[in-house]
Write a protein that holds these residues in place. Sequence first.
Motif, PDB file in Angstrom:
ATOM      1  N   LEU A 192       0.622  -1.341   0.004  1.00 42.84           N
ATOM      2  CA  LEU A 192       0.270  -0.240  -0.009  1.00 42.84           C
ATOM      3  C   LEU A 192       0.923   1.425  -0.087  1.00 42.84           C
ATOM      4  O   LEU A 192       2.233   1.042   0.229  1.00 42.84           O
ATOM      5  CB  LEU A 192      -1.046   0.007   0.841  1.00 42.84           C
ATOM      6  CG  LEU A 192      -0.310   0.118   2.530  1.00 42.84           C
ATOM      7  CD1 LEU A 192      -1.645   0.726   3.320  1.00 42.84           C
ATOM      8  CD2 LEU A 192       0.243  -1.256   3.373  1.00 42.84           C
ATOM      9  N   LEU A 193       0.187   2.536  -0.618  1.00 48.23           N
ATOM     10  CA  LEU A 193       1.258   3.576  -0.262  1.00 48.23           C
ATOM     11  C   LEU A 193       0.256   4.666   0.510  1.00 48.23           C
ATOM     12  O   LEU A 193      -0.865   4.456   0.883  1.00 48.23           O
ATOM     13  CB  LEU A 193       0.810   4.154  -1.297  1.00 48.23           C
ATOM     14  CG  LEU A 193       1.034   3.640  -2.703  1.00 48.23           C
ATOM     15  CD1 LEU A 193       0.768   4.283  -3.844  1.00 48.23           C
ATOM     16  CD2 LEU A 193       3.180   3.354  -2.500  1.00 48.23           C
ATOM     17  N   VAL A 194       1.333   4.954   1.493  1.00 52.53           N
ATOM     18  CA  VAL A 194       0.661   5.725   2.196  1.00 52.53           C
ATOM     19  C   VAL A 194       1.526   7.281   2.356  1.00 52.53           C
ATOM     20  O   VAL A 194       2.776   7.307   2.453  1.00 52.53           O
ATOM     21  CB  VAL A 194       1.344   5.667   4.197  1.00 52.53           C
ATOM     22  CG1 VAL A 194       0.467   6.233   5.153  1.00 52.53           C
ATOM     23  CG2 VAL A 194       0.550   3.965   4.209  1.00 52.53           C
ATOM     24  N   ILE A 195       0.448   7.679   2.764  1.00 49.45           N
ATOM     25  CA  ILE A 195       1.105   9.615   3.113  1.00 49.45           C
ATOM     26  C   ILE A 195       1.215  10.502   4.131  1.00 49.45           C
ATOM     27  O   ILE A 195       0.215  10.014   4.450  1.00 49.45           O
ATOM     28  CB  ILE A 195      -0.012  10.444   1.676  1.00 49.45           C
ATOM     29  CG1 ILE A 195       0.134  10.184   0.341  1.00 49.45           C
ATOM     30  CG2 ILE A 195       0.804  12.071   1.386  1.00 49.45           C
ATOM     31  CD1 ILE A 195      -1.119  10.541  -0.328  1.00 49.45           C
ATOM     32  N   LEU A 196       2.450  10.701   4.786  1.00 51.95           N
ATOM     33  CA  LEU A 196       2.808  11.317   5.679  1.00 51.95           C
ATOM     34  C   LEU A 196       2.950  13.367   5.108  1.00 51.95           C
ATOM     35  O   LEU A 196       4.100  13.154   4.096  1.00 51.95           O
ATOM     36  CB  LEU A 196       4.013  11.149   6.091  1.00 51.95           C
ATOM     37  CG  LEU A 196       4.400   9.261   5.925  1.00 51.95           C
ATOM     38  CD1 LEU A 196       5.871   8.931   6.714  1.00 51.95           C
ATOM     39  CD2 LEU A 196       3.221   8.981   6.917  1.00 51.95           C
ATOM     40  N   ASP A 197       1.969  13.556   5.466  1.00 51.89           N
ATOM     41  CA  ASP A 197       2.143  15.168   5.572  1.00 51.89           C
ATOM     42  C   ASP A 197       1.867  16.220   7.050  1.00 51.89           C
ATOM     43  O   ASP A 197       1.130  15.509   7.496  1.00 51.89           O
ATOM     44  CB  ASP A 197       1.545  15.452   4.449  1.00 51.89           C
ATOM     45  CG  ASP A 197      -0.054  15.497   4.449  1.00 51.89           C
ATOM     46  OD1 ASP A 197      -0.530  14.766   5.305  1.00 51.89           O
ATOM     47  OD2 ASP A 197      -0.608  15.835   3.464  1.00 51.89           O
ATOM     48  N   GLN A 198       1.813  17.393   6.929  1.00 46.02           N
ATOM     49  CA  GLN A 198       1.451  18.133   7.957  1.00 46.02           C
ATOM     50  C   GLN A 198       1.451  19.476   7.290  1.00 46.02           C
ATOM     51  O   GLN A 198       1.647  19.901   6.131  1.00 46.02           O
ATOM     52  CB  GLN A 198       2.534  17.864   9.221  1.00 46.02           C
ATOM     53  CG  GLN A 198       3.493  18.923   8.260  1.00 46.02           C
ATOM     54  CD  GLN A 198       4.925  18.482   9.557  1.00 46.02           C
ATOM     55  OE1 GLN A 198       4.869  18.434  10.757  1.00 46.02           O
ATOM     56  NE2 GLN A 198       5.125  19.858   9.773  1.00 46.02           N
ATOM     57  N   ASP A 199       0.672  20.616   7.719  1.00 49.18           N
ATOM     58  CA  ASP A 199      -0.233  21.388   7.813  1.00 49.18           C
ATOM     59  C   ASP A 199       0.993  22.315   7.621  1.00 49.18           C
ATOM     60  O   ASP A 199       2.541  21.861   8.460  1.00 49.18           O
ATOM     61  CB  ASP A 199      -1.264  21.969   8.443  1.00 49.18           C
ATOM     62  CG  ASP A 199      -2.768  21.467   8.208  1.00 49.18           C
ATOM     63  OD1 ASP A 199      -2.647  20.727   7.082  1.00 49.18           O
ATOM     64  OD2 ASP A 199      -3.259  21.100   9.152  1.00 49.18           O
TER      65      ASP A 199
END
Length: 96
Positions: free
Chosen positions: A89-96
Amino acid sequence: MIGFWVADCPVRTDHPDVRATVYVQPNKSLVSVASWAQEDVTCHLHVDWKALGVDPAKVRMTAPRIAGFQEPARFAPEDGIPVAKARGLLVILDQD
């Protein structure tokens, strides 16, 4: 891109048959999780947040819907992530 084979890859899993490769951008990374396990498993991501430049208190971890590949999901940093045998699976890690 930092592959799972790189000694200092900033994202790893806690399962010996599940590997993580990460594509890093400022404040946002894409983690490709791939399983060579013989059964469905749940693993945890071990992330070097500093190396990714992401604050774990502010991170969003999402698996976007990709038709024919994965359904959408949200995770917290401490969550187990289900991975089907011989899949990924592909998981995106991001923050504002």
